[in-house]
Design an enzyme around this catalytic site. Structure first.
Site, PDB file in Angstrom:
ATOM      1  N   ASP A 103      18.071  26.308 -29.682  1.00  0.00           N
ATOM      2  CA  ASP A 103      16.862  26.317 -28.852  1.00  0.00           C
ATOM      3  C   ASP A 103      17.092  25.671 -27.487  1.00  0.00           C
ATOM      4  O   ASP A 103      16.258  25.814 -26.594  1.00  0.00           O
ATOM      5  CB  ASP A 103      15.715  25.576 -29.558  1.00  0.00           C
ATOM      6  N   CYS A 149       3.507   1.624   2.672  1.00  0.00           N
ATOM      7  CA  CYS A 149       4.753   0.889   2.408  1.00  0.00           C
ATOM      8  C   CYS A 149       5.693   1.738   1.556  1.00  0.00           C
ATOM      9  O   CYS A 149       6.880   1.882   1.868  1.00  0.00           O
ATOM     10  CB  CYS A 149       4.470  -0.417   1.673  1.00  0.00           C
ATOM     11  N   ASP A 167      13.562  22.986 -32.096  1.00  0.00           N
ATOM     12  CA  ASP A 167      14.156  21.805 -32.721  1.00  0.00           C
ATOM     13  C   ASP A 167      15.658  21.933 -32.936  1.00  0.00           C
ATOM     14  O   ASP A 167      16.305  20.974 -33.334  1.00  0.00           O
ATOM     15  CB  ASP A 167      13.483  21.525 -34.076  1.00  0.00           C
ATOM     16  N   CYS A 176       0.845  -1.203   0.000  1.00  0.00           N
ATOM     17  CA  CYS A 176       0.000   0.000   0.000  1.00  0.00           C
ATOM     18  C   CYS A 176       0.873   1.243   0.000  1.00  0.00           C
ATOM     19  O   CYS A 176       2.100   1.164   0.006  1.00  0.00           O
ATOM     20  CB  CYS A 176      -0.928   0.002   1.211  1.00  0.00           C
ATOM     21  N   ASP A 203       9.775  28.376 -31.626  1.00  0.00           N
ATOM     22  CA  ASP A 203      10.833  28.786 -32.536  1.00  0.00           C
ATOM     23  C   ASP A 203      10.213  28.828 -33.936  1.00  0.00           C
ATOM     24  O   ASP A 203       9.200  28.168 -34.180  1.00  0.00           O
ATOM     25  CB  ASP A 203      11.971  27.761 -32.483  1.00  0.00           C
TER      26      ASP A 203
END
Length: 850
Positions: A667, A26, A663, A23, A452
Site C-alpha cells: 500500500d 516577528c 496497512d 507577533c 485497501d
C-alpha cells in the site's frame, strides 16, 4: 501495534528555539531571513511554541547567524544536547513566561494604582494628596516618575520594539513602544511648558496643560498589553496540554534484572536494548520490549485509547507508558529512549507545530507588511486631524497613538498555529496522529477515500463463517474437519482449528494422514480408539477427507443441492471446504476473511458526511464485490496488482482530493500517491512511514473521526482569521476617529490585549470535539420453541436437528419426538418462516413457533 518514528525526517528537519518574537510580524521576519539562505528548502516558524523547523542542507551556525542578524535569538533544539531526555521534557513543560508576566503585571498594577490616584482620583474626584505634591507642577512630575517606573518594569516592549526598528523589522512591540513612547514624550514636553508657564505666572495655562498630560496612557498601555500577554500565555499553554500529557506519561525509572537475577531500579535513560526488566502489578512499562516470562493484563489506553486491558503472555510486545493492571512479566528491552512507540507519538505531535498549514499563507503575507502599514496609518491620522481638519495637537496625537496600540498582528499570527496545535493534540488523545499541519488541513478537504481490503476493511485473517452439515450432524462434521486440519499448516485450516479450539470440539486421532497440494487432505480414524492400530482393526477404519470442490468431486459424488450451496457461498466471497466422512458428504465449512465489526458503520458515516468510498484490492471480482457490498463502499476495483494501486489512485484524483487508507507494504506507493495517506496502527512500518496520518487503533471509525476533526480545525482557523481581520478592519478606522468617536489610547490598548486572548480561547473550543465510537451491537442469544407434528422416533429427531442446525443463524437445536417440539438457540436474527421451511422440507408439520 508497532509505531516507529522516521529518523530520516529528524535528520532533514532541524528544530530551533527562537527568542524575542512577539507577533506575526516577528515570525514572518525570521522566516524570511532563514528562507533566503542558500540550501534551505523550507522554513516554518511557529509563534505559538517559539520554535522553527528548517529543512535543507545548511549548518546550524548559518541559521543562527541569520536569525540574530534579523534581531532575534536562536538555539538548536536537536538531539545530542548534554541534558538528559527527562530534564529536557521538564524544561519543555515549564511555563516560565506566565510567571514572569505575572510578576511584571503585579508590579505594574501597584504603580499604576498610584498613578491613577494622582492623575484621576485627585484631579477629577478631589481625593486628597500630601501638600508637598498638591500643586500642578508636583502632580505632573509625580505622574512622570511613576510612569517611568512602569515603563522600566515593562522595558521588554521598548527594547524589542526599538531593536526591531534598528533591524528594519518592526513588530507588535514596536507599536506598543511607539504608542507609549509618543504619549510619554508628548507629556514630557507639556511638563516643560508647564514649568515655563509657572515661571511667567500663568496659573490658568498651568492647570490647562495639566489636564492634557498623557502620562497615565504611557503607563497604562504597556500594563494592559501585559494583561493580554498573560492571558495569551495561559491560553497558549492550554493548547499544548495534550502534548504535555503525553510527555508526562514517559516513565522515569525501570526495574532491571542483572546477570545474577537481582532486581534494581535505574533511570529509564540507562536502559539499553537487550536488557531484562520486570513489570509488577500497578507499574508502568518503562520501554518497548518483548515478554520472555509471565503473563499480565496491560492497560494500553494511554497509547491506543482502548479502555479494556489486553492480556499479554510470552512472545507478546509491550510498550512504554502502558500499565500492568494484574500479573507479573519479565521482558527484554527492544526499543528504548526516542525509539519507543510513545516517543514516536510525541515526535509526530510535536512536528505538527514545526510545519505550517497552507491556509496560513494569507495571514503570513499580511503580517509581513502589517506593522509598517499601521505606522503609516498612524502618521496619516495625525497629519490629517492636525493639518487638514484643524484639530489641536493633543487631539491629533491621541488619535495616532490609539491607532498604534489598537492594531494587533498577534491575532493574525496565532490564528492558525493555536488551532493546529489544539486539533493535533485532540487527535493524539484519541489515537489519531497527524504528521504535519498540511495533513491536518487537507484531510478535511478530501471528497474520496480509497480503502485497501485485506487488513483494512477486513480482519486480515480467515475465520469460520458457515457450518453446514449434509449427511451427518454438526458434531461429526466439526470433529472430522478438526481431525484433518489440525495437522495442516494452511491458513484456512488454521481458521478451522481456532474455531474448534474455541468451541471445545473433540480431537480424534488419525492414521495415514496425506496432503494433496492445493487440493485437500485425507486420513483414517478408528472409532472408539485412541489411534492405536492393530491387525484386527482394518475393517473398523473410517476414511475422512477434506478439501475444495474439485478434489472432493474426484472421490465422492456431490449432488446438485450441495453444488448450489457451494456456489452461493463462493458468490458471497467465502471459501467452501467440503468434508467426507465414511464416503458420505459430512458437510461444508465456509471460511472467509471477514470484515471488521465497524467497517460498514465507518463507511456509512463517511457517506453521510459527503465522502465517496472506494475499495481497491487484488482479489478476484466475486470476492471483492461480496466484501464491497457488505462494507457498503460506492465502487470496487478488483484484480489490482500492488504496483497498479498507485496508478488507480492517480486516475481517481481528477480535480478532487483523495485519501488512501492501507496497512501493508504493497500500500506504500498508493499512500504516497494520494493527497493524504492514512495508515492503520496495526500496519507495517513502511506503510506508517509513507502515510500522512496514523491511526493507532485498528478501527476504521477513526478515519471518520480524523476527517471530522480536520474539518472542525479548518472551521476554527477560518473563525480565528475572520476575527483577526475583522478586528483590525473595524478597530483601526475606529481608532482613527472616522466614525466620529474620539477613543482614548487606553481603550485601544485594552482592545488589543483581549484580541489575541479571544483567538486562543476560540481554538480551545476544539477540546470539546467528541469522537464517534463504534456502536456496540449486543450479542444475540435467543431461543425459539417449535411445536412439530410427525416425529415418530430418534431418526426423526436427528433429521429435524440436522435441518435446523444447517442454518447458519442456528447455534444449536434440541429436538424431542416424545414431546413433539424443538428448542432452537439463535446466534443471529432469523424469521419464523425460514425455520418452518427448513423443518417442513423434511416432511414434518410445524404447528407453532414461540
Amino acid at each position: 501495534m508497532v509505531l516507529e518514528y522516521s529518523h530520516e525526517r529528524v535528520l532533514t528537519m532541524k528544530k530551533y528555539s527562537i527568542t524575542g518574537m512577539s507577533c506575526a510580524a516577528c515570525s514572518a521576519k525570521v522566516e524570511k531571513a532563514v528562507s533566503s539562505l542558500e540550501g534551505v528548502e523550507s522554513c516554518a516558524v511557529n509563534l505559538l511554541t517559539n520554535s522553527m523547523g528548517v529543512e535543507g542542507d545548511v549548518t546550524d551556525a548559518e541559521i543562527i547567524h541569520a536569525v540574530e542578524k534579523a534581531g532575534y535569538g536562536a538555539s538548536s533544539a536537536q538531539k545530542g544536547t548534554t541534558k538528559s531526555k527527562s530534564s529536557l521534557e521538564d524544561a519543555a513543560l515549564e511555563d516560565n513566561e506566565s510567571n514572569i508576566l505575572k510578576k511584571r503585571l503585579i508590579s505594574s498594577c501597584i504603580f499604576l494604582a498610584l498613578l491613577m490616584y494622582v492623575s484621576m482620583a485627585h484631579m477629577m474626584l478631589g481625593a486628597p494628596l500630601p501638600k508637598t505634591i498638591s500643586n500642578p507642577l508636583a502632580i505632573g512630575t509625580t505622574q512622570m516618575l511613576i510612569s517611568i517606573c512602569i515603563m522600566f518594569i515593562n522595558k521588554k516592549f521598548f527594547v524589542n520594539g526599538f531593536k526591531g526598528i534598528l533591524h528594519l523589522s518592526a513588530n507588535m512591540d514596536t507599536l506598543v513602544a511607539l504608542g507609549s513612547g509618543i504619549s510619554f514624550i508628548y507629556s514630557l514636553v507639556l511638563l516643560y511648558i508647564m514649568f515655563w508657564q509657572a515661571s511667567i505666572g500663568n496659573v490658568e495655562g498651568l492647570h490647562k496643560q495639566l489636564m492634557n498630560l498623557y502620562f497615565e496612557s504611557a503607563a497604562m498601555i504597556p500594563t494592559l498589553i501585559t494583561v493580554g500577554k498573560l492571558l495569551e500565555a495561559k491560553s497558549k499553554g492550554k493548547t499544548t496540554d495534550a502534548l504535555k500529557a503525553l510527555m508526562k506519561l514517559a516513565p522515569k525509572t525501570a526495574v532491571i534484572v542483572d546477570d545474577e537475577n537481582n532486581e534494581r531500579v535505574v533511570s529509564v535513560d540507562e536502559v539499553r536494548p537487550g536488557m531484562i526488566f520486570v513489570v509488577k502489578q500497578g507499574d508502568n512499562v518503562a520501554v518497548d520490549g518483548k515478554i520472555i516470562e509471565g503473563e499480565a493484563s496491560l492497560d494500553e489506553s494511554a497509547l491506543t485509547g482502548e479502555s479494556i486491558p489486553k492480556d499479554k503472555s510470552k512472545g507478546d510486545m509491550v510498550y512504554a507508558a502502558t500499565t500492568n493492571t494484574s500479573g507479573f512479566i519479565k521482558c527484554e528491552a527492544i526499543s528504548v529512549g526516542e525509539d519507543t512507540t510513545l516517543s514516536a507519538i510525541i515526535h509526530m505531535v510535536s512536528d505538527v507545530s514545526a510545519t505550517k498549514a497552507p491556509i496560513s499563507r494569507i495571514a503570513d503575507k499580511v503580517s509581513a507588511i502589517f506593522v509598517p502599514v499601521v505606522i503609516s496609518i498612524a502618521l496619516i491620522t495625525f497629519l490629517g486631524w492636525f493639518f487638514i481638519f484643524g484639530k489641536d495637537f493633543s487631539f491629533s496625537i491621541a488619535r495616532a497613538v490609539t491607532v498604534l496600540v489598537i492594531s494587533c498582528p498577534c491575532a493574525l499570527g496565532l490564528a492558525t498555529p493555536v488551532a493546529v496545535m489544539v486539533g493535533s493534540g485532540v487527535g493524539a488523545k484519541n489515537s489519531i496522529l497527524y504528521k504535519n499541519a498540511q495533513a491536518l488541513e487537507n484531510l478535511g478537504r478530501v471528497s474520496i477515500i480509497a480503502f485497501d481490503k485485506t487488513g483494512t476493511i477486513t480482519e486480515g485473517k480467515p475465520k469460520v463463517t458457515d457450518i453446514i452439515p449434509i449427511d451427518t450432524d454438526k458434531k461429526v462434521l466439526l470433529e472430522t474437519a478438526y481431525a484433518l486440519e489440525v495437522k495442516s499448516s494452511h491458513p484456512l485450516g488454521k481458521a478451522i482449528n481456532t474455531y474448534a479450539e474455541e468451541n471445545n470440539v473433540n480431537l480424534t486421532d488419525t492414521l495415514s494422514f496425506k496432503t494433496f497440494a492445493g487440493n485437500g487432505l485425507s486420513a483414517v480414524i478408528i472409532p472408539d480408539s485412541k489411534g492405536n492400530k492393530n491387525d484386527n482393526q482394518e475393517d473398523e477404519q473410517i476414511e475422512i477427507l477434506g478439501g475444495n470442490q474439485k478434489f472432493i468431486s474426484t472421490v465422492s459424488k456431490i449432488d446438485k443441492a450441495v453444488e448450489e450451496k457451494i456456489d452461493t457461498l463462493s458468490k458471497e466471497g467465502k471459501t467452501p471446504l467440503i468434508f467426507v466422512y465414511d464416503k458420505k458428504i459430512a458437510g461444508i465449512i465456509a471460511v472467509a476473511d471477514t470484515i471488521k465489526p465497524d467497517s460498514a458503520q465507518a463507511i456509512d458515516r463517511l457517506g453521510i458526511i459527503g465522502v465517496k468510498t472506494v475499495m481497491i484490492t487484488g482479489d478476484n471480482e466475486v470476492t471483492a464485490r461480496s466484501i464491497g457490498n457488505a462494507a457498503g463502499v460506492s465502487e470496487v476495483y478488483a484484480g489490482v496488482m500492488p504496483d497498479e494501486k498507485a496508478m488507480t489512485i492517480e486516475k481517481l484524483k481528477g480535480s478532487e482530493k483523495i485519501a488512501m487508507v492501507g496497512d501493508g507494504i504493497n500500500d506504500a506507493p498508493a499512500l504516497t500517491t494520494a493527497d493524504i495517506g492514512i495508515a492503520v496502527g496495526s500496519g507495517t512500518d513502511i506503510a506508517i512511514d509513507s502515510a500522512d496520518v496514523v491511526l493507532m487503533k485498528n478501527s476504521l471509525m477513526d478515519v471518520v473521526n480524523a476527517v471530522l476533526l480536520s474539518r472542525k480545525t479548518i472551521k476554527n482557523i477560518h473563525e480565528n482569521l475572520f476575527w483577526a481581520f475583522i478586528y483590525n478592519s473595524i478597530c483601526i478606522p475606529l481608532a482613527m476617529g472616522v466614525f466620529g468617536l474620539a477613543m482614548k489610547p487606553v481603550y485601544g490598548a485594552l482592545a488589543m490585549s483581549l484580541s489575541s486572548f479571544c483567538v486562543c480561547m476560540n481554538a480551545l473550543r476544539l477540546n470539546r470535539f467528541k469522537i464517534i465510537k463504534t456502536e456496540q451491537k449486543e450479542e444475540i442469544s435467543m431461543t425459539k420453541t417449535m411445536t412439530i407434528e410427525g416425529m415418530m422416533c430418534e431418526h426423526c429427531e436427528a433429521s429435524v436437528k440436522k435441518a435446523l442446525e444447517g442454518l447458519s443463524e442456528v447455534s444449536s437445536a434440541e429436538v424431542s419426538h416424545k414431546e413433539g417440539r424443538a428448542v432452537v438457540t439463535l446466534s443471529a436474527p432469523l424469521s419464523d418462516d425460514i425455520l418452518k421451511s427448513a423443518v417442513e422440507a423434511k416432511d414434518y408439520v410445524v404447528k407453532e413457533i414461540i
